[in-house]
Design an enzyme around this catalytic site. Structure first.
Site, mmCIF file in Angstrom:
data_model
loop_
_atom_site.group_PDB
_atom_site.id
_atom_site.type_symbol
_atom_site.label_atom_id
_atom_site.label_comp_id
_atom_site.label_asym_id
_atom_site.label_seq_id
_atom_site.Cartn_x
_atom_site.Cartn_y
_atom_site.Cartn_z
ATOM 1 N N GLU A 40 -2.357 -6.272 15.960
ATOM 2 C CA GLU A 40 -1.168 -6.973 15.476
ATOM 3 C C GLU A 40 -1.338 -8.489 15.535
ATOM 4 O OE1 GLU A 40 0.881 -5.604 13.757
ATOM 5 O OE2 GLU A 40 0.854 -3.494 14.324
ATOM 6 N N TYR A 123 8.365 -9.438 15.387
ATOM 7 C CA TYR A 123 7.587 -8.419 14.688
ATOM 8 C C TYR A 123 6.609 -7.717 15.636
ATOM 9 C CZ TYR A 123 3.869 -6.114 12.379
ATOM 10 O OH TYR A 123 2.944 -5.159 12.069
ATOM 11 N N ASP A 141 8.357 -6.705 8.821
ATOM 12 C CA ASP A 141 7.354 -7.705 8.456
ATOM 13 C C ASP A 141 7.627 -8.157 7.024
ATOM 14 O OD1 ASP A 141 6.526 -5.598 6.906
ATOM 15 O OD2 ASP A 141 4.408 -6.074 7.150
ATOM 16 N N CYS A 195 4.560 -1.990 -3.691
ATOM 17 C CA CYS A 195 5.591 -2.985 -4.005
ATOM 18 C C CYS A 195 5.085 -4.361 -3.593
ATOM 19 C CB CYS A 195 6.877 -2.627 -3.265
ATOM 20 S SG CYS A 195 8.341 -3.538 -3.815
ATOM 21 N N CYS A 202 5.232 -0.192 -10.038
ATOM 22 C CA CYS A 202 6.435 0.647 -10.048
ATOM 23 C C CYS A 202 6.151 2.039 -10.607
ATOM 24 C CB CYS A 202 7.540 -0.025 -10.844
ATOM 25 S SG CYS A 202 7.953 -1.678 -10.226
ATOM 26 N N CYS A 205 5.552 4.184 -7.701
ATOM 27 C CA CYS A 205 6.438 4.005 -6.549
ATOM 28 C C CYS A 205 7.334 5.223 -6.343
ATOM 29 C CB CYS A 205 7.308 2.762 -6.735
ATOM 30 S SG CYS A 205 8.470 2.517 -5.372
ATOM 31 N N CYS A 211 15.573 2.341 -6.937
ATOM 32 C CA CYS A 211 15.336 0.926 -6.650
ATOM 33 C C CYS A 211 16.376 0.047 -7.348
ATOM 34 C CB CYS A 211 13.932 0.525 -7.105
ATOM 35 S SG CYS A 211 13.589 -1.245 -6.886
#
Length: 293
Positions: A40, A123, A141, A195, A202, A205, A211
């Site tokens: 991280e 985060y 995030d 995305c 898309c 997706c 959406c």
DNA sequence: AAAACGTGGCG
DNA sequence: TCGCCAAGTTT
């Protein structure tokens, strides 16, 4: 078209993630909380594919927080190599010292304890609690922020990061701990591979049909983020150049005049050196520069 | 709360 | 070529 809710979006994304998750080191079972924490830190503002090789080398060298804590901070800076934002290396080293001193060498599990570590913010603290320990918290995030902005709010770009984002994500979180963790990861993954900021895909997706941004006809909402300053010729550039020399030439040391001796602006060079010393990224001893011991 | 903070790849 | 972008945090 109703706005996506907890009951619609989460199961769909979790199912998609189960089928489409990338095979990343930190997702391997048993990767461990230390590995997750290191990953991280490295992933803060740095793309996945640049992190992976350095992460594995890092964990081979320092398999535990205590191992890193026992090393000189300069070693952390050196082996951070060219990941960028080298102060993260210093922060990670400091966090390792804190974990060793305050938590018996075990990466803490509570968000509060994690937040108290150097270099750990909203985060990273929740990412460790969720992905390493399986607890139920919202993890937000830049990817998640963009997915929520588009799918839920209907904007092309998220507003400036705000702690309220945590509440928005919390509202979407499934009840079950495991589902919640998978949903957190799924939202990030969707933002990372589908995305995306520049060219959303898309057509593949899984939540395109709910959406809000798509339903509204992809309005080009204003991007409120500040532009990144030019890097070429900047102070950051000068700092990076100095550090690259001292990292690579680690066995010997250099004087202020010698490092990046050909830098076009000596005033800027000296300013860079001074700020690196202030930050603790380098030391000046008897007029010689080196990574901190 | 805005600005500072690296580095490299991609469109 | 050049600007945007990348699993943020700190001051």
């Amino acid at each position: 078209m109703p706005a996506p809710t907890r009951t619609t979006i989460a199961p769909t994304l979790v199912a998609w993630f189960t089928e489409n998750a990338r095979d990343l080191p930190w997702r391997r079972p048993g990767f461990g909380a230390w590995g997750v924490l290191v990953s991280e830190f490295m992933l803060q503002q740095t793309p996945v594919n640049r992190v992976i090789p350095l992460l594995e080398a890092w964990l081979d060298r320092w398999p535990t927080p205590a191992a890193l804590a026992a090393a000189p901070p300069g070693d952390a800076v050196r082996h951070w190599d060219n990941l960028g934002y080298p102060r993260r290396a210093l922060w990670l080293h400091r966090a390792a010292v804190e974990i060793t001193a305050r938590h018996g060498g075990v990466v803490p599990r509570s968000v509060d304890d994690l937040l108290a570590l150097t270099g750990v913010g909203d985060y990273t603290a929740r990412a460790v609690a969720v992905f390493a320990y399986g607890d139920r918290h919202p993890v937000v995030d830049t990817n998640t922020r963009r997915v929520i902005a588009r799918a839920i709010t209907g904007d092309a770009h998220p507003a400036a990061a705000h702690r309220r984002d945590l509440d928005a994500m919390a509202d979407l979180l499934p009840e079950d701990d495991g589902d919640a963790a998978r949903f957190n990861a799924a939202a990030m993954e969707l933002g990372a591979v589908v995305c995306t900021a520049r060219s959303p895909r898309c057509e593949v997706c899984p939540i395109a049909d709910v959406c809000a941004w798509r339903a509204a006809g992809y309005p080009d909402t204003a991007d409120t983020r500040r532009k990144q300053a030019r890097y070429e010729g900047s102070d950051r550039h000068a700092r990076g150049a100095v550090l690259a020399v001292l990292r690579g030439a680690a066995t010997h040391e250099a004087s202020a005049a010698e490092v990046i001796a050909d830098w076009p602006d000596p005033v800027q060079r000296d300013r860079a050196i001074d700020s690196l010393v202030v930050d603790g990224l380098i030391e000046a001893v008897d007029g010689r520069l080196r990574l901190p011991r």
